[in-house]
Design a protein around this motif. Structure first.
Motif, PDB file in Angstrom:
ATOM      1  N   HIS A   3       0.817  -0.936  -0.003  1.00  0.00           N
ATOM      2  CA  HIS A   3       0.103   0.004   0.054  1.00  0.00           C
ATOM      3  C   HIS A   3       0.681   1.227  -0.031  1.00  0.00           C
ATOM      4  N   ILE A   4       0.445   2.174  -0.789  1.00  0.00           N
ATOM      5  CA  ILE A   4       1.244   3.481  -0.603  1.00  0.00           C
ATOM      6  C   ILE A   4       0.105   4.655  -0.300  1.00  0.00           C
ATOM      7  N   GLN A   5       0.634   5.259   0.439  1.00  0.00           N
ATOM      8  CA  GLN A   5      -0.404   6.547   0.990  1.00  0.00           C
ATOM      9  C   GLN A   5       0.515   7.776   0.930  1.00  0.00           C
ATOM     10  N   ARG A   6      -0.388   8.903   0.408  1.00  0.00           N
ATOM     11  CA  ARG A   6       0.232  10.143   0.210  1.00  0.00           C
ATOM     12  C   ARG A   6       0.198  10.941   1.653  1.00  0.00           C
ATOM     13  N   VAL A   7       1.252  11.658   2.329  1.00  0.00           N
ATOM     14  CA  VAL A   7       1.272  12.289   3.627  1.00  0.00           C
ATOM     15  C   VAL A   7       0.853  13.499   3.365  1.00  0.00           C
ATOM     16  N   TYR A   8      -0.259  13.931   4.128  1.00  0.00           N
ATOM     17  CA  TYR A   8      -0.574  15.434   4.055  1.00  0.00           C
ATOM     18  C   TYR A   8      -0.329  16.185   5.300  1.00  0.00           C
ATOM     19  N   SER A   9      -0.011  15.557   6.482  1.00  0.00           N
ATOM     20  CA  SER A   9       0.320  16.267   7.626  1.00  0.00           C
ATOM     21  C   SER A   9       1.383  15.175   8.220  1.00  0.00           C
ATOM     22  N   LEU A  10       2.365  15.610   9.048  1.00  0.00           N
ATOM     23  CA  LEU A  10       3.396  14.848   9.509  1.00  0.00           C
ATOM     24  C   LEU A  10       2.992  14.257  10.812  1.00  0.00           C
ATOM     25  N   LYS A  55       3.249  -3.948   7.909  1.00  0.00           N
ATOM     26  CA  LYS A  55       4.576  -3.590   8.198  1.00  0.00           C
ATOM     27  C   LYS A  55       4.907  -2.359   7.418  1.00  0.00           C
ATOM     28  N   PRO A  56       5.398  -1.316   8.217  1.00  0.00           N
ATOM     29  CA  PRO A  56       5.919  -0.042   7.176  1.00  0.00           C
ATOM     30  C   PRO A  56       7.314  -0.546   6.364  1.00  0.00           C
ATOM     31  N   ILE A  57       7.312   0.005   5.360  1.00  0.00           N
ATOM     32  CA  ILE A  57       8.430  -0.188   4.357  1.00  0.00           C
ATOM     33  C   ILE A  57       9.138   1.069   4.548  1.00  0.00           C
ATOM     34  N   GLY A  58       8.399   2.254   4.664  1.00  0.00           N
ATOM     35  CA  GLY A  58       9.353   3.334   4.633  1.00  0.00           C
ATOM     36  C   GLY A  58       8.565   4.668   4.083  1.00  0.00           C
ATOM     37  N   VAL A  59       9.274   5.754   3.799  1.00  0.00           N
ATOM     38  CA  VAL A  59       8.948   6.965   3.428  1.00  0.00           C
ATOM     39  C   VAL A  59       9.804   7.415   2.300  1.00  0.00           C
ATOM     40  N   ALA A  60       9.104   8.148   1.340  1.00  0.00           N
ATOM     41  CA  ALA A  60       9.974   8.887   0.171  1.00  0.00           C
ATOM     42  C   ALA A  60       9.297  10.097   0.052  1.00  0.00           C
ATOM     43  N   LEU A  61      10.324  10.975  -0.269  1.00  0.00           N
ATOM     44  CA  LEU A  61       9.909  12.501  -0.752  1.00  0.00           C
ATOM     45  C   LEU A  61      10.183  12.564  -2.213  1.00  0.00           C
ATOM     46  N   PHE A  62       9.261  12.894  -3.000  1.00  0.00           N
ATOM     47  CA  PHE A  62       9.243  13.044  -4.303  1.00  0.00           C
ATOM     48  C   PHE A  62       8.966  14.717  -4.716  1.00  0.00           C
ATOM     49  N   GLU A  63       9.906  14.980  -5.719  1.00  0.00           N
ATOM     50  CA  GLU A  63       9.419  16.389  -6.399  1.00  0.00           C
ATOM     51  C   GLU A  63       8.717  15.977  -7.831  1.00  0.00           C
ATOM     52  N   LEU A  64       7.661  16.506  -8.142  1.00  0.00           N
ATOM     53  CA  LEU A  64       6.770  16.307  -9.148  1.00  0.00           C
ATOM     54  C   LEU A  64       6.682  17.456 -10.212  1.00  0.00           C
ATOM     55  N   HIS A  65       7.254  17.070 -11.223  1.00  0.00           N
ATOM     56  CA  HIS A  65       7.094  18.038 -12.317  1.00  0.00           C
ATOM     57  C   HIS A  65       6.407  17.232 -13.733  1.00  0.00           C
ATOM     58  N   PRO A  66       5.334  16.642 -13.586  1.00  0.00           N
ATOM     59  CA  PRO A  66       4.834  15.861 -14.836  1.00  0.00           C
ATOM     60  C   PRO A  66       5.238  16.251 -16.147  1.00  0.00           C
TER      61      PRO A  66
END
Length: 130
Positions: A3-10, A55-66
């Protein structure tokens, strides 16, 4: 199941994971400023959390410029966890949903020896402080 979920608040777990990732950040990157930008400009930035069932896999930060998304920081048991076939297929679906058709990342030279399947080396970035 992945599962992947976008984080809107930390939350504390996300911040802790990002701090782990920050030790591998490019020189001069201020994690707190970058995270603040990511939360304030969610058109350009995305913080994603990944799980394998509970089980958590991790967190990633992406910069999006489609059509291009760039990995900036990621935490996991290793860089290649994010690029396992199971995680990558879910990640690609998410990136497509936000208009991206290409993903890039920059890392240390040792990653070239064991790059994920399907990825090609397009450049190596060198840096020198003076």
């Amino acid at each position: 199941m992945i599962h992947i979920q976008r984080v809107y608040s930390l939350d504390l777990w996300t911040v802790a994971e990002m701090l782990k990732a920050a030790k591998h950040a490019p020189e001069g990157v201020d994690l707190f400023t970058t995270l603040q930008e990511a939360l304030n400009d969610q058109t350009t930035w995305a913080i994603l959390r990944a799980w394998d069932d509970d089980k958590p896999i991790g967190v990633a930060l992406f910069e999006l410029h489609p059509p291009v998304a760039t990995f900036w920081l990621l935490s996991a048991k290793g860089f290649f966890t994010w690029h396992s076939p199971a995680v990558e297929s879910v990640l690609v679906d998410w990136l497509k949903s936000v208009g991206c058709s290409e993903v890039r990342c920059y890392g240390r030279p040792g990653w070239m020896k064991k790059r994920p399947s399907g990825w090609k080396v397009t450049r190596v970035e060198f840096a020198k402080a003076f």
